[in-house]
Design a protein around this motif. Structure first.
Motif, PDB file in Angstrom:
ATOM      1  N   PHE C  70      28.533   1.915  59.307  1.00 37.70           N
ATOM      2  CA  PHE C  70      29.539   0.897  59.589  1.00 37.70           C
ATOM      3  C   PHE C  70      28.899  -0.479  59.657  1.00 37.70           C
ATOM      4  O   PHE C  70      29.384  -1.442  59.066  1.00 37.70           O
ATOM      5  CB  PHE C  70      30.243   1.203  60.912  1.00 37.70           C
ATOM      6  N   ILE C  71      27.774  -0.530  60.351  1.00 40.58           N
ATOM      7  CA  ILE C  71      27.123  -1.837  60.505  1.00 40.58           C
ATOM      8  C   ILE C  71      26.683  -2.348  59.142  1.00 40.58           C
ATOM      9  O   ILE C  71      26.875  -3.522  58.805  1.00 40.58           O
ATOM     10  CB  ILE C  71      25.953  -1.712  61.492  1.00 40.58           C
ATOM     11  N   PHE C  72      26.147  -1.458  58.345  1.00 36.91           N
ATOM     12  CA  PHE C  72      25.771  -1.842  56.988  1.00 36.91           C
ATOM     13  C   PHE C  72      26.965  -2.380  56.232  1.00 36.91           C
ATOM     14  O   PHE C  72      26.896  -3.426  55.583  1.00 36.91           O
ATOM     15  CB  PHE C  72      25.233  -0.604  56.251  1.00 36.91           C
ATOM     16  N   ALA C  73      28.058  -1.645  56.320  1.00 38.83           N
ATOM     17  CA  ALA C  73      29.238  -2.043  55.558  1.00 38.83           C
ATOM     18  C   ALA C  73      29.727  -3.408  56.025  1.00 38.83           C
ATOM     19  O   ALA C  73      30.090  -4.255  55.207  1.00 38.83           O
ATOM     20  CB  ALA C  73      30.329  -0.996  55.712  1.00 38.83           C
ATOM     21  N   VAL C  74      29.690  -3.620  57.323  1.00 40.20           N
ATOM     22  CA  VAL C  74      30.116  -4.923  57.841  1.00 40.20           C
ATOM     23  C   VAL C  74      29.229  -6.019  57.281  1.00 40.20           C
ATOM     24  O   VAL C  74      29.693  -7.065  56.822  1.00 40.20           O
ATOM     25  CB  VAL C  74      30.059  -4.920  59.373  1.00 40.20           C
ATOM     26  N   MET C  75      27.923  -5.738  57.273  1.00 38.25           N
ATOM     27  CA  MET C  75      27.012  -6.778  56.815  1.00 38.25           C
ATOM     28  C   MET C  75      27.143  -6.996  55.314  1.00 38.25           C
ATOM     29  O   MET C  75      26.943  -8.112  54.823  1.00 38.25           O
ATOM     30  CB  MET C  75      25.585  -6.394  57.169  1.00 38.25           C
ATOM     31  N   LEU C  76      27.448  -5.943  54.565  1.00 39.45           N
ATOM     32  CA  LEU C  76      27.580  -6.104  53.121  1.00 39.45           C
ATOM     33  C   LEU C  76      28.854  -6.853  52.755  1.00 39.45           C
ATOM     34  O   LEU C  76      28.971  -7.403  51.664  1.00 39.45           O
ATOM     35  CB  LEU C  76      27.564  -4.736  52.432  1.00 39.45           C
TER      36      LEU C  76
ATOM     37  N   GLY D 165      14.433  -7.409  57.029  1.00 39.68           N
ATOM     38  CA  GLY D 165      13.531  -6.464  57.665  1.00 39.68           C
ATOM     39  C   GLY D 165      14.293  -5.336  58.331  1.00 39.68           C
ATOM     40  O   GLY D 165      13.954  -4.162  58.192  1.00 39.68           O
ATOM     41  N   GLY D 166      15.351  -5.695  59.024  1.00 39.04           N
ATOM     42  CA  GLY D 166      16.161  -4.673  59.686  1.00 39.04           C
ATOM     43  C   GLY D 166      16.765  -3.712  58.680  1.00 39.04           C
ATOM     44  O   GLY D 166      16.700  -2.489  58.849  1.00 39.04           O
ATOM     45  N   PHE D 167      17.325  -4.294  57.622  1.00 42.70           N
ATOM     46  CA  PHE D 167      17.907  -3.438  56.562  1.00 42.70           C
ATOM     47  C   PHE D 167      16.890  -2.434  56.047  1.00 42.70           C
ATOM     48  O   PHE D 167      17.145  -1.241  55.935  1.00 42.70           O
ATOM     49  CB  PHE D 167      18.368  -4.307  55.401  1.00 42.70           C
ATOM     50  N   ARG D 168      15.709  -2.984  55.734  1.00 40.44           N
ATOM     51  CA  ARG D 168      14.676  -2.125  55.153  1.00 40.44           C
ATOM     52  C   ARG D 168      14.318  -1.004  56.115  1.00 40.44           C
ATOM     53  O   ARG D 168      14.249   0.162  55.727  1.00 40.44           O
ATOM     54  CB  ARG D 168      13.426  -2.940  54.882  1.00 40.44           C
ATOM     55  N   GLN D 169      14.110  -1.385  57.359  1.00 32.48           N
ATOM     56  CA  GLN D 169      13.676  -0.387  58.325  1.00 32.48           C
ATOM     57  C   GLN D 169      14.750   0.688  58.473  1.00 32.48           C
ATOM     58  O   GLN D 169      14.443   1.873  58.537  1.00 32.48           O
ATOM     59  CB  GLN D 169      13.394  -1.056  59.668  1.00 32.48           C
ATOM     60  N   VAL D 170      16.002   0.256  58.500  1.00 28.77           N
ATOM     61  CA  VAL D 170      17.065   1.247  58.666  1.00 28.77           C
ATOM     62  C   VAL D 170      17.124   2.153  57.449  1.00 28.77           C
ATOM     63  O   VAL D 170      17.263   3.377  57.572  1.00 28.77           O
ATOM     64  CB  VAL D 170      18.401   0.539  58.911  1.00 28.77           C
ATOM     65  N   ALA D 171      17.001   1.561  56.265  1.00 31.93           N
ATOM     66  CA  ALA D 171      17.016   2.394  55.059  1.00 31.93           C
ATOM     67  C   ALA D 171      15.914   3.437  55.140  1.00 31.93           C
ATOM     68  O   ALA D 171      16.126   4.618  54.848  1.00 31.93           O
ATOM     69  CB  ALA D 171      16.850   1.518  53.823  1.00 31.93           C
ATOM     70  N   VAL D 172      14.743   2.999  55.566  1.00 32.89           N
ATOM     71  CA  VAL D 172      13.622   3.935  55.644  1.00 32.89           C
ATOM     72  C   VAL D 172      13.877   4.997  56.695  1.00 32.89           C
ATOM     73  O   VAL D 172      13.712   6.193  56.451  1.00 32.89           O
ATOM     74  CB  VAL D 172      12.326   3.164  55.969  1.00 32.89           C
ATOM     75  N   MET D 173      14.327   4.559  57.851  1.00 31.27           N
ATOM     76  CA  MET D 173      14.501   5.536  58.931  1.00 31.27           C
ATOM     77  C   MET D 173      15.584   6.534  58.608  1.00 31.27           C
ATOM     78  O   MET D 173      15.427   7.729  58.817  1.00 31.27           O
ATOM     79  CB  MET D 173      14.819   4.810  60.239  1.00 31.27           C
TER      80      MET D 173
END
Lengths: 706, 102, 169, 398
Positions: C70-76, D165-173
């Protein structure tokens, strides 16, 4: 794998091959024939394993390999589907598997696999040859894959029939073969003659099949079962024999036997219904071999042998069977003498030989009939494949000279092929000798001699003499055929350029010729070997009968007769036709024989013409056009008047205006006014849904509670 | 001990809150958030029914596990649709995507 | 009032409060984070119901995967992230009314049910819900079919999501 | 029962006795004691954490052929305290327009996600926070909170670098969670339980790294990725993202991220030891006293932590697409395959004697790993040919 499971599996590869080819591989010739031959090989392998295992079983007749499962529910009971291998089906499976495999392999060469596509070949016509670097060469069959699919299905039908343990599945296999014979005889459907022959074969055998189905139904209604095991038990047979039917004074067994036998008459081309078989030569030669040797006609005889315990219960039926068999034997033999088409001679020969078997059954010579069925299958398959090889060689010559008017099947166009096609010649000679019953070495001699000996020993003198004459004629026309085809000088330019066929065609010939000679040895009467070797075949198949038939003692009369008729016929054939160069010189071209005793013409006058007249003139002209159309023409205007009245005063104003246009108007009005509700906003829909749900749900709740 | 009614009322309240979100939020992602709340309410019900009836019969837990799977599927497809819609129409407001009317 | 009841009330208030924040927060990222706290509270509810496995799975699946999504989608879809316009529909009061009606209706229906105020029996000693759950999920007599169907559904959703969201060049 | 055998119980009973002696309600006293226990654990962990800073700095120094901290105290032991003082007195900045609540919550959550893990760590047979029957899953659940912390930090900073950085880390995790979870199932298969203590108990006499060396390796790789340490430290990526998700943090907030990471690494070393190396078990020594058991566990955890450091300071950082491809195209399929192989072999070999079981498992792991490496090798070769093919021809052209 248990033997029972293996037996279940035997018929399956060819039908799988059929579906595979039809659905997937029909674009690839190599894949198609690989699949088909592979399937035939698998079936062959299974059959051989089963056969060898069957040999190892003591008293196989009492303890056959059998397994059955419930199939069709009939009220509280089930019709079963099952498999059964007893001595009879084991031996039949043996020759069927061999012949089928050989024919499959042969077909690869016969349809010119590996040759280029024809220059102007069309699907539905035989290939006309292709031109490669200015040379005419044979071209590959346009419907190559289709052919393998069909013979696969054909083999499936025959194998199903052989391994089935009840009359119903046997009949299913029987009918599959009927369909396949139609498809394959009409394989070159571009030819009108092939189309007609296919229809003729289908219709003629259908007559027999209808009677057979009647017989099966009657059998089921009397015994309540169709399984061989049940209907051949002592008590059932006894009951069958003792129930009178009131038809010609036959017992139930007699009537059932007669009805089933009529099925065989159709399938095995016995006298009144034999007319389809010579015409079936329109199909490709492997098909002829398939129909005439390995499968279809053998199936007819197999059915009679299988049903022998029932048929043999009634003397009258047996007499009819014997009469029809003997008559067919000599009747077809006389026709064969005057035929010029190499395949037609063999076709009539087949009819005649089947007559032998039927006659043998009619006089109770069960083992002899079976024996002749097997040996005949081998040598007749050999002869047909050999004749196909000859025709193929001749077609080569025709392609070479480019004279397409020459009929490559006419024996008078051949001659001297002995040197051109040595392998074909020697194998054909072996087959021919086996057919004629050349003494001591060939299989045909032993089986035919056993029939004659049986007839003599049991006092069926008329049958004996009839068959003896037929045997003489057999030897005669066989030698005539061999002489005209292979000996002497080539009578045409085409014959000079005939060419030996490829290994795929000659190998099956060689294999089959081994059997044509060797298979006779398993059924030698014990007096010839001095008792050193028992008559294995008699022992093996004879165990099928409830009272084991005694092996016949040595008797000089039938032996001498078979020696004389065989050698005499061969000699007469050779010396008569040694110098014959054209049909005109052939003294036996008697019109009545040439024209097959005018049976076709007779049928034409008796059945076809009246039927055509009845349909064309009576039904079509008088009844249909005159009477029915007249009435209808009366109705027409009357209905028209009423109709226009209804249209003007009811349909247009009421239905169209009021209901049709009216309902459309109403719907349109509603649509127009409801349109604002459809906002495309999902949340509003949901809200509305929920509100409606609440209102309706609340109303229902309180109404139901109240 | 806690009577089952507490859990059921909690679930019903959560369901109502979720439904309110679904019905009123303009942002499609927020609508999906509301759906999540509703699904959780359902799950609370399922697990409480498991606990308050025969605990040896795991149907309640099994169905809540299946609800997890369904939720994951729903969210992934739903958010993919939202992002796809955003790419094409440049909006995530549900009411702006009203092309499916007359 | 027992300790358990007190804990329940605290957690329930937390869940409902967070839930209300989820549907009313103007900032969508905050809404998603409030969803996380709601889900966490629900996990505690599961733990109160002795469903440890479900509770942990709730954290793993919902917080670890779904909330993050959800957070990803919000940010995208960032353009509207700090949308200053109203976050509610104009007819939000109708939605509120319906939602309240749903709640009231549900409670009304439930209180007529005989088991409404029933209490839970004690767990049998040595009770292993995880192994029971595992067996129920893979046992042909129980729920292997729905379980497998759910897994197929997940796969289909995976493929579908990739397909739908894939940026065609 | 003595203090020597079960110190926690004894201490708790004593404290409860004191509290009830003051006239406190028994239940309340119990809860209070439990809270005190948690507090004690956290304090101990914090102290350990401080020394982890020292260890890390020493070890990295040795790796880089330096001495490391050596001025403050003996062997520089007091250095971390100096660091802490520096961090505390540093100005606590908050970026403008930052989402303050989220921004401030993130480091706390990050630290919490690590501390919460210790609730299920069995320090000794009788010493553990809670004997959860889904302890293994708890590990992943806590990791989920860590993920949340990082994305919150990345987003709340209102900084593009932090966000990336946050995006990347979340993708990895999120993606490395899958092989990790899969590998967690391997000890579960062997022990038949998700309980940590049961897993340790099942490692008698054969620890699971013998039965599944490949599983241990994959778990370690996934754990390093979860930690976001080199070679998977893309979220920080000093050279490109200038510290990534924690770019805007300073002072003690940064300190919490930093300490959280170190403690996390140490914790994963501990979990590695528990899941694959028998935890506190060492030739029956753990039966003597819980203190010995704790010592053994700490030593084993230190060894695991040392391996993680070793990897960090010897490997270079890899690109994000390579890392995700490595996970999705290699590690995840391999983990699934290994899980399948292990489950099948387990079903197959369970009636066999122990030595045969162990040998079969070991060989199955080796074979699976070898096959995976062969497949990877041929795929890499194709890829290399595809990329380098034109270059080579160009060279030949010259």
């Amino acid at each position: 794998m248990t033997t029972e499971l293996l037996i279940w599996l035997i018929p399956l590869p060819p039908v799988l091959a059929f579906f595979l080819i039809v659905l997937f591989t029909n674009k690839s010739r190599a894949a198609s024939h690989t699949v088909a031959v592979g399937a035939a090989f698998l079936s062959w392998l299974g059959a051989m394993i089963v056969f060898v295992r069957a040999l190892g079983v003591e008293h196989l007749a009492e303890h056959p390999f059998a397994s059955a499962i419930d199939w069709l529910p009939t009220g509280d009971t089930f019709l079963q589907i099952g498999v059964l291998i007893d001595p009879l089906s084991a031996i039949t499976l043996f020759f069927v598997a061999w012949c089928v495999l050989m024919i499959f392999i042969y077909s690869v060469g016969y349809h010119n696999f590996g040759q280029p596509e024809g220059d102007h070949d069309h699907a539905g016509l035989p290939p006309h040859g292709a031109t490669v670097h200015g040379h005419a060469v044979p071209s590959v069959e346009p419907m190559y894959s289709r052919f393998f699919a069909f013979i696969g299905l054909f083999a499936f039908g025959m194998l199903t029939l052989v391994v089935s343990d009840n009359v119903l599945t046997m009949f299913v296999g029987w009918e599959i073969m009927g369909l396949c014979s139609y498809l394959l005889i009409g394989f070159w459907y571009g030819k009108e003659s092939a189309r007609n022959a296919a229809i003729k074969a289908f219709m003629t055998t259908r007559i027999g099949d209808v009677f057979m189905l009647l017989g099966i139904a009657f059998l089921y209604s009397v015994t309540g079962s169709l399984s061989f095991e049940k209907i051949f038990s002592e008590e059932v047979l006894h009951a069958l024999a003792s129930v009178p039917t009131g038809v010609f004074g036959l017992s139930a067994a007699g009537l059932i036997g007669l009805l089933l036998f009529i099925g065989t008459i159709g399938k095995s081309a016995q006298f009144p219904l034999h007319v389809w078989l010579p015409d079936a030569m329109e199909g490709p030669t492997p098909v002829s071999a398939m129909i005439h040797a390995a499968t279809m006609v053998s199936a007819g005889v197999y059915a009679v042998i299988r049903m022998f315990p029932i048929i043999s219960l009634d003397e009258k039926t047996m007499t009819i069977v014997a009469f029809i068999g003997a008559f067919t034997a000599i009747f077809a033999a006389t026709i064969a003498v005057a035929q010029n088409d190499i395949k037609r001679v063999l076709a009539y020969s087949t009819i005649s030989q089947l007559g032998f078997m039927i006659a043998a059954l009619g006089i109770g010579a069960y083992v002899a009939a079976t024996f002749h069925l097997v040996t005949h299958a081998f040598f007749k398959a050999l002869l047909f494949l050999g004749s196909g090889s000859v025709i193929h060689g001749m077609e080569h010559g025709v392609l070479h000279t480019g004279n397409h008017k020459v009929d490559p099947q006419d024996m008078f166009n051949m001659g001297g092929l002995k040197d051109k096609m040595p392998k074909t010649f020697w194998t054909f000679l072996i087959g021919g000798f086996a057919l004629s019953g050349f003494p001591l070495v060939t299989a045909g001699f032993w089986s035919k001699d056993e029939i004659l000996a049986d007839a003599w020993a049991h006092g069926h003198t008329i049958v004996f003499f009839t068959l003896a004459i037929a045997a003489f004629l057999t030897a005669f026309y066989t030698m005539r055929q061999i002489t005209l085809t292979f000996f002497g000088e080539p009578r045409t330019e085409e014959a000079k350029h005939a060419h030996e066929t490829p290994w795929t065609m000659t190998t099956p010939l060689i294999v089959l010729s081994v059997f044509a000679v060797g298979f006779g040895w398993v059924g030698m009467p014990h007096w010839i070997t001095g008792g050193l070797v028992e008559n294995w075949f008699h022992h093996f198949v004879g165990s099928m009968l409830h009272e084991h038939s005694e092996e016949l003692a040595f008797n000089l009369v039938p032996l001498a007769t078979s020696l004389i008729v065989a050698l005499g016929g061969l000699a007469a054939g050779y010396f008569t036709y040694r110098n014959v160069q054209s049909p005109a010189e052939d003294k036996l071209q008697i019109p009545v024989l040439k024209n097959k005793w005018y049976v076709d013409e007779l049928y034409n006058v008796v059945f076809i013409k009246p039927a055509v007249w009845f349909s064309e003139v009576f039904v079509s002209q008088w009844m249909d056009k005159g009477l029915i159309d007249g009435i209808l023409h009366l109705f027409g205007p009357a209905t028209g008047g009423v109709g226009s009245g209804i249209r003007n005063y009811f349909d247009l104003p009421v239905i169209n205006r009021f209901f049709g246009d009216g309902s459309a108007d109403v719907t349109w009005w509603f649509g127009k006014n409801l349109r604002p509700i459809q906002t495309g906003r999902i949340q509003q829909y949901l809200l509305l849904t929920l509100i409606v749900l609440f209102v309706v749900g609340g109303l229902l709740y309180f109404l139901l509670m109240a | 001990m806690i009577p089952q009614s507490w859990y059921l009322i909690l679930a019903a309240a959560l369901f109502g809150i979720g439904m309110f979100g679904v019905l009123t939020r303009r942002n499609m992602i927020a609508i999906l958030l509301g759906v999540e709340l509703m699904l959780n309410a359902v799950n609370i019900n399922l697990v409480s029914f498991w606990r308050y009836s025969d605990v040896l019969n795991m149907s309640g837990q099994v169905f809540s596990v299946i609800v997890f799977a369904v939720t994951a599927a729903e969210v992934s497809v739903g958010l993919a649709l939202v992002i796809s819609a955003y790419r094409r129409r440049n909006t995530v407001i549900a009411n702006d995507l009203d092309m499916l009317k007359f | 009032m027992t300790a358990q009841q007190i804990i329940f009330l605290i957690v329930a208030a937390f869940v409902l409060g967070s839930g209300v924040m989820v549907v009313t927060a103007r900032n969508l990222v905050h809404a998603a984070l409030w969803l996380v706290s709601t889900l966490f509270g629900v996990a505690v509810i599961y733990a109160l119901l002795n469903a440890n496995f479900i509770a942990v799975v709730q954290v793993v699946v919902y917080i670890g995967a779904i909330a993050i999504l959800f957070i990803f989608a919000v940010m995208l879809t960032r353009r509207d992230m700090r949308d200053s316009g109203p976050q509610m529909n104009s007819n939000w009061w109708l939605g509120a009314l319906v939602a309240a009606l749903v709640f009231v209706g549900l409670v009304f229906l439930l209180q007529g049910w005989s088991g409404f105020t029933g209490t839970a029996a004690d767990l049998p000693s040595g009770f292993e819900p995880i192994s029971l759950l595992g067996e129920a999920l893979v046992s042909p007599e129980a729920y292997v079919l729905p379980f497998e169907v759910a897994s197929v559904l997940l796969l289909a959703a995976l493929v579908g999501a990739v397909y739908v969201a894939f940026n065609k060049k | 029962m003595s203090f020597w055998n079960d110190p926690l119980k004894v201490a708790a009973d004593w404290l409860e006795g004191i509290f009830t002696g003051w006239g406190m309600d028994a239940v309340l006293a119990h809860v209070l004691v439990a809270f005190l226990g948690v507090l004690l654990l956290i304090i101990i962990l914090m102290v350990v954490d401080i020394f982890l800073v020292w260890i890390e700095r020493k070890v990295v120094a040795r790796f880089q052929d330096r001495l490391g901290p050596n001025r403050v105290g003996p062997f520089g032991l007091i250095q971390p305290f100096a660091d802490i003082i520096k961090l505390i007195i540093k100005e606590d900045t908050t970026p403008g327009n930052a989402d303050k609540v989220v921004y401030n919550l993130a480091p706390i959550l990050s630290m919490m996600s690590v501390l919460i893990l210790w609730a299920v760590v069995p320090l000794a047979p009788v010493m553990l926070g809670t004997d959860l029957n889904v302890g293994v899953l708890f590990l992943v659940a806590a990791g989920a909170i860590g993920t949340l912390a990082i994305i919150m930090g990345g987003w709340g900073s209102n900084n593009k670098f932090a966000m990336i950085g946050g995006f990347r880390q979340v993708a990895v995790m999120v993606s490395f969670e899958i092989p990790m979870l899969t590998m967690l199932m391997i000890p579960v298969i062997f022990s038949g339980s998700m309980n940590m203590n049961a897993i340790i108990a099942a490692q008698n006499p054969i620890p699971f790294w013998v039965l599944s060396p490949l599983g241990a390796l994959i778990f370690l790789i996934a754990a390093i990725a979860e930690l976001g340490r080199a070679p998977f430290d893309l979220a920080e990526g000093e050279s490109e993202l200038v510290s990534g998700f924690n770019i805007e943090y300073s002072g003690m907030k940064f300190g919490m991220f930093y300490a959280g990471e170190l403690l996390h690494a140490f914790t994963f070393g501990g979990f590695w030891a528990i899941l694959f190396f028998g935890g506190y078990r060492f030739f029956g020594l753990e039966q003597v006293s819980p203190f010995l058991a704790i010592l053994i566990l700490v030593i084993k955890a230190m060894l695991g932590y040392w391996v993680i450091m070793w990897v960090k300071y010897t490997m270079m950082r890899i690109r994000i697409d390579q890392m995700l491809a490595f996970n999705w195209k290699f590690l995840t399929p391999l983990a699934f395959a290994l899980l399948l192989v292990t489950a099948l072999m387990n079903a197959l070999l369970s009636p066999a004697p122990t030595w045969l079981y162990a040998l079969g498992m070991f060989l199955a792991n080796v074979v699976t790993g070898w096959i995976a490496l062969e497949i990877a090798r041929s795929a890499t070769k194709q890829e290399r040919d595809r990329i380098e093919g034109p270059t080579k021809t160009a060279e030949a052209h010259h």
